[in-house]
Write a protein that holds these residues in place. Structure first.
Motif, PDB file in Angstrom:
ATOM      1  N   LEU A  45      -3.147   6.562  -5.539  1.00  0.00           N
ATOM      2  CA  LEU A  45      -3.423   6.679  -4.101  1.00  0.00           C
ATOM      3  C   LEU A  45      -4.627   5.819  -3.735  1.00  0.00           C
ATOM      4  O   LEU A  45      -4.675   5.195  -2.674  1.00  0.00           O
ATOM      5  N   LEU A  46      -5.600   5.771  -4.653  1.00  0.00           N
ATOM      6  CA  LEU A  46      -6.786   4.941  -4.392  1.00  0.00           C
ATOM      7  C   LEU A  46      -6.416   3.461  -4.401  1.00  0.00           C
ATOM      8  O   LEU A  46      -6.947   2.670  -3.622  1.00  0.00           O
ATOM      9  N   VAL A  47      -5.465   3.094  -5.279  1.00  0.00           N
ATOM     10  CA  VAL A  47      -4.955   1.714  -5.285  1.00  0.00           C
ATOM     11  C   VAL A  47      -4.346   1.411  -3.907  1.00  0.00           C
ATOM     12  O   VAL A  47      -4.568   0.350  -3.320  1.00  0.00           O
ATOM     13  N   GLY A  48      -3.607   2.405  -3.391  1.00  0.00           N
ATOM     14  CA  GLY A  48      -3.029   2.245  -2.058  1.00  0.00           C
ATOM     15  C   GLY A  48      -4.118   2.061  -1.015  1.00  0.00           C
ATOM     16  O   GLY A  48      -3.968   1.265  -0.092  1.00  0.00           O
ATOM     17  N   ALA A  49      -5.248   2.752  -1.196  1.00  0.00           N
ATOM     18  CA  ALA A  49      -6.344   2.636  -0.235  1.00  0.00           C
ATOM     19  C   ALA A  49      -6.911   1.222  -0.208  1.00  0.00           C
ATOM     20  O   ALA A  49      -7.287   0.703   0.853  1.00  0.00           O
TER      21      ALA A  49
ATOM     22  N   ALA B 175       2.367   1.873  -3.426  1.00  0.00           N
ATOM     23  CA  ALA B 175       1.419   2.494  -4.345  1.00  0.00           C
ATOM     24  C   ALA B 175       1.267   3.992  -4.036  1.00  0.00           C
ATOM     25  O   ALA B 175       1.239   4.828  -4.948  1.00  0.00           O
ATOM     26  N   VAL B 176       1.197   4.319  -2.734  1.00  0.00           N
ATOM     27  CA  VAL B 176       1.058   5.716  -2.339  1.00  0.00           C
ATOM     28  C   VAL B 176       2.292   6.515  -2.783  1.00  0.00           C
ATOM     29  O   VAL B 176       2.175   7.611  -3.356  1.00  0.00           O
TER      30      VAL B 176
ATOM     31  N   GLY C  78      -5.179  -1.420  -0.754  1.00  0.00           N
ATOM     32  CA  GLY C  78      -4.181  -2.165   0.030  1.00  0.00           C
ATOM     33  C   GLY C  78      -4.392  -1.959   1.520  1.00  0.00           C
ATOM     34  O   GLY C  78      -4.314  -2.907   2.295  1.00  0.00           O
TER      35      GLY C  78
ATOM     36  N   ALA D 238       0.837  -1.207   0.000  1.00  0.00           N
ATOM     37  CA  ALA D 238       0.000   0.000   0.000  1.00  0.00           C
ATOM     38  C   ALA D 238       0.871   1.256   0.000  1.00  0.00           C
ATOM     39  O   ALA D 238       0.616   2.211  -0.760  1.00  0.00           O
TER      40      ALA D 238
END
Lengths: 505, 220
Positions: free
Chosen positions: A100-104, A87-88, A106, A84
């Motif tokens: 950032l949403l991908v990180g979310a 990704a961030v 995670g 995560a």
């Protein structure tokens, strides 16, 4: 799909091996036909008892050690936070809100283990075997049922039934993984091929994971079940050394007995029933017949259970220690039945020593030691087991038996064993240590007979070399005056013992 | 079964970031290759050596060819970049789940799903796919890793004997993780609808980092 566990010990590489602080618990055994098991069916039950204090308890005449379940974290979601964050970081560097949403996403998965509850399994195990007393080579149907007695759903329950070490599975699988709701049960059904001997089932290993798989609870339940396959060996190889008390051991001394020993000139005082009247009638000469003295023997049956002895000819075959323990039980039975005084000993990771004795109580003790003492453990030590990759796996310590430990164990044996005692040493002769042990015991006084299950194989060059070395060790032993029985475990033990009996005479 | 699901979820992830028809065609070819590679590996394990090895070798050839096309064919360099890690990731994942060597399985699962994630990130950086596709692909990638890891752990503890029943446990696991993935994706997309895009990037980052810090602090 899942993948196999392979390695030099195949079936014996117990799957949940990394920590053995789990198992077992309350066990009861009832005989009779339940669940449509048929006339010969045997039913055994066991149940986990969460949170009970550790201790020893005797049930059904056997000691079962009670252990608390092992709870461990698998740490499988640990890396997701890093993912995560990656990704961030990439999103920040590239100025992309979508990353950032991908990180979310995670982060949501990283929170997963926090919201799932650790399982608290309350499971009971029952087992039906049919037939209970099969003939050699018969297939025995085994049906082990695991029932969720608790209130919670077990999302991931993995079951590995503790098949007897000497029996190979010939159909079905003793393992399964399933989900169990409260009150539900799952059965594993399989067949094992019967071999001579008395085979106890080992504890059923149960492993529960929570929904996310982040916490696993390992426990084991003993459902005491025995498969008994007629296994008597006709005789045990004893050397002519004994206690001065009459018994069934035929010696080379002349005296009282049944078997003819020699004829000598009559001496005053010889009992009249010993006079050879036929010879007197024929020649007029008075002679006395002497018979071989029959004595009681003190025998210590000694199993070589050093890590080096856990070898098998094939991953699907029992290893040499399993053969040795099986043979020890059968030799012990025949010797105890003949009223000899029998003791038990083992070398290896831990030592075990039972001084020779006889009687019903001693026979029970003998069998209990053989079945439950850790010195006769049929689980290979971790150092010889193929190491499994697994996160959070503790470093497996080396369990080799060093020379000092072995010397100490031999000294203990020497201290408890008189020079008139015989030792039957069961060893696969896989390494030079084994025949040195035999020679050392012999030089200390006790007469040694070696019974060696042959687990070498001629299929590979390495196997052929091992076989040659073993043959050489057998020859060395025989040259040193120690009788050695070369036993191919596929052949009956009785036949192998008979050959050395003939050689002894 | 988890293995097949893992590869399928991985394929979904790569499929979502493959935007153009050409990319999808290449991906389809790669999937055929990966499938026959996996099937061949299984047959080889079950003792059908010749057929298995042949099938696996054909599969490898197809995958290599597809990877070659993925590098050379798409007109834009960004499209080439985002597809290659995806294809390689699927291939490695299949190799982990066959498994070629059991000890390597966990490592290969990590590498395979890592490559899939790299493909998703690359696509995000080069603006290859829409936000929705990206978020769903990320969810599918994590699901793929989860299922593959579960398959390896089952293989280690239970074994892969054909008569061993494991379907129920695998299904339960995948459904639960899948449910969580769907919930996460829906929540994230819901937040997007609220107009997060217009928020300053720094604010979003601060929020996420705070969430991660909270998680790390309470992680067991």
């Amino acid at each position: 799909m899942s993948s196999p566990v392979t390695g030099p010990f195949g079936r014996f590489s117990r799957p949940f091996a990394s920590s053995h602080s789990a198992p077992s618990i309350d066990a009861e055994r009832t005989n009779g036909a339940e669940d449509g098991a048929g006339e010969n069916g045997q039913v055994a039950n066991g149940r986990t008892a969460g949170g009970q204090a550790a201790g020893r308890q005797i049930s059904d005449g056997r000691a079962t050690e009670e252990r608390t379940p092992t709870v461990r974290s698998t740490g499988r979601w640990r890396g997701i936070v890093a993912v995560a964050l990656l990704a961030v970081a990439v999103g920040v560097l590239a100025k992309r809100p979508s990353l950032l949403l991908v990180g979310a996403v995670g982060v949501a998965f990283a929170a997963y283990p926090l919201v799932t509850a650790a399982p608290d399994p309350d499971l009971s195990v029952s087992r039906v075997v049919d037939p209970e007393s099969p003939a050699d080579g018969d297939a025995v149907d085994v049906r082990t049922t695991v029932r969720n007695e608790g209130d919670g759903t077990l999302f991931d329950l993995r079951v590995v039934d503790g098949t007897p070490a000497m029996l190979s599975v010939c159909g079905g699988s003793p393992r399964c993984a399933t989900m169990l709701r409260p009150g539900e049960e799952v059965s594993v059904e399989y067949r094992v091929r019967a071999r001579p001997g008395r085979h106890r089932f080992q504890p059923t290993t149960l492993l529960c994971r929570d929904a996310g798989g982040s916490v696993e609870v390992e426990t084991a339940v003993t459902a005491e079940t025995v498969i008994e396959c007629s296994s008597r060996v006709p005789t045990a190889p004893l050397r002519a050394r004994s206690r001065p008390r009459s018994g069934p051991l035929v010696t080379d001394e002349s005296g009282e007995g049944i078997e003819f020993h020699s004829v000598r000139e009559y001496e005053r005082g010889d009992p009249a029933r010993r006079i050879d009247w036929r010879r007197f009638a024929r020649t007029g000469e008075l002679t006395s017949v002497a018979f071989r003295t029959e004595r009681l023997a003190d025998v210590v049956i000694c199993v070589d259970a050093r890590p080096e002895a856990y070898r098998a000819s094939d991953p699907s075959e029992p290893h040499a220690v399993a053969h040795a323990v099986d043979a020890a039980g059968r030799l012990g039975d025949v010797l105890l039945d003949a009223n000899h005084r029998v003791g038990l000993a083992a070398f290896g990771r831990s030592s075990c020593l039972l001084a020779p004795g006889n009687g019903v109580d001693h026979a029970d003790r003998f069998r209990r030691y053989l079945a439950s003492d850790p010195a006769f453990s049929l689980t290979p030590p971790p150092s010889v087991r193929p190491r499994r990759a697994r996160p959070g796996d503790d470093a497996v310590g080396s369990h080799r038996v060093d020379g000092d430990t072995l010397d100490r164990q031999l000294s203990e044996l020497r201290a408890h064993v008189g020079t008139n005692t015989q030792v039957i040493l069961l060893t696969p002769l896989c390494d030079d240590g084994a025949h040195r042990i035999a020679q050392r015991i012999e030089s200390d006084g006790p007469a040694v007979t070696v019974v060696s299950p042959d687990v070498t194989t001629g299929r590979t060059p390495g196997g052929r070399l091992a076989r040659l070395e073993r043959d050489h060790r057998l020859t060395t032993l025989r040259n040193a005056g120690i009788p050695a029985v070369d036993w191919d475990p596929d052949e009956p033990l009785g036949a192998a013992l008979a050959t050395v009996e003939r050689g002894n005479r | 079964m988890s293995g097949v699901l893992a590869v399928a979820a991985g394929a979904v992830a790569v499929g979502l970031i493959a935007e153009t028809t050409l990319q999808r065609r290449i991906l389809l070819a790669a999937l055929v290759g990966v499938g026959s590679f996996g099937l061949g590996g299984r047959l080889w394990q079950r003792g059908r050596g010749v057929i298995g090895v042949g099938l696996a070798a054909c599969g490898c050839l197809v995958v290599v060819a597809a990877a070659g096309y993925a590098v050379t064919e798409p007109p834009r360099i960004t499209q080439r970049l985002e597809l290659l890690p995806g294809i390689l990731g699927l291939w490695v994942l299949a190799a982990a789940l066959v498994p070629m060597r059991f000890r390597w399985s966990r490592f290969l699962v990590a590498v395979g799903s890592g490559l899939l994630f790299v493909a998703v990130l690359t696509s995000g950086v080069v603006r290859g796919a829409s936000t929705t596709a990206l978020v769903v692909a990320a969810g599918a990638t994590i699901l793929s890793w989860d299922a593959a890891e579960n398959a390896v752990s089952l293989g280690g503890q239970i074994g892969s004997h054909p008569e061993t029943a494991t379907v129920r446990a695998e299904l339960a696991h995948v459904l639960l993780s899948g449910g969580l993935a769907v919930a996460a994706v829906v929540a994230v997309l819901g937040v997007t609808r609220l107009g997060v895009d217009s928020l300053p990037l720094a604010a979003l980052v601060a929020l996420l980092v705070a969430a991660v810090a909270l998680l790390l602090a309470s992680h067991r």
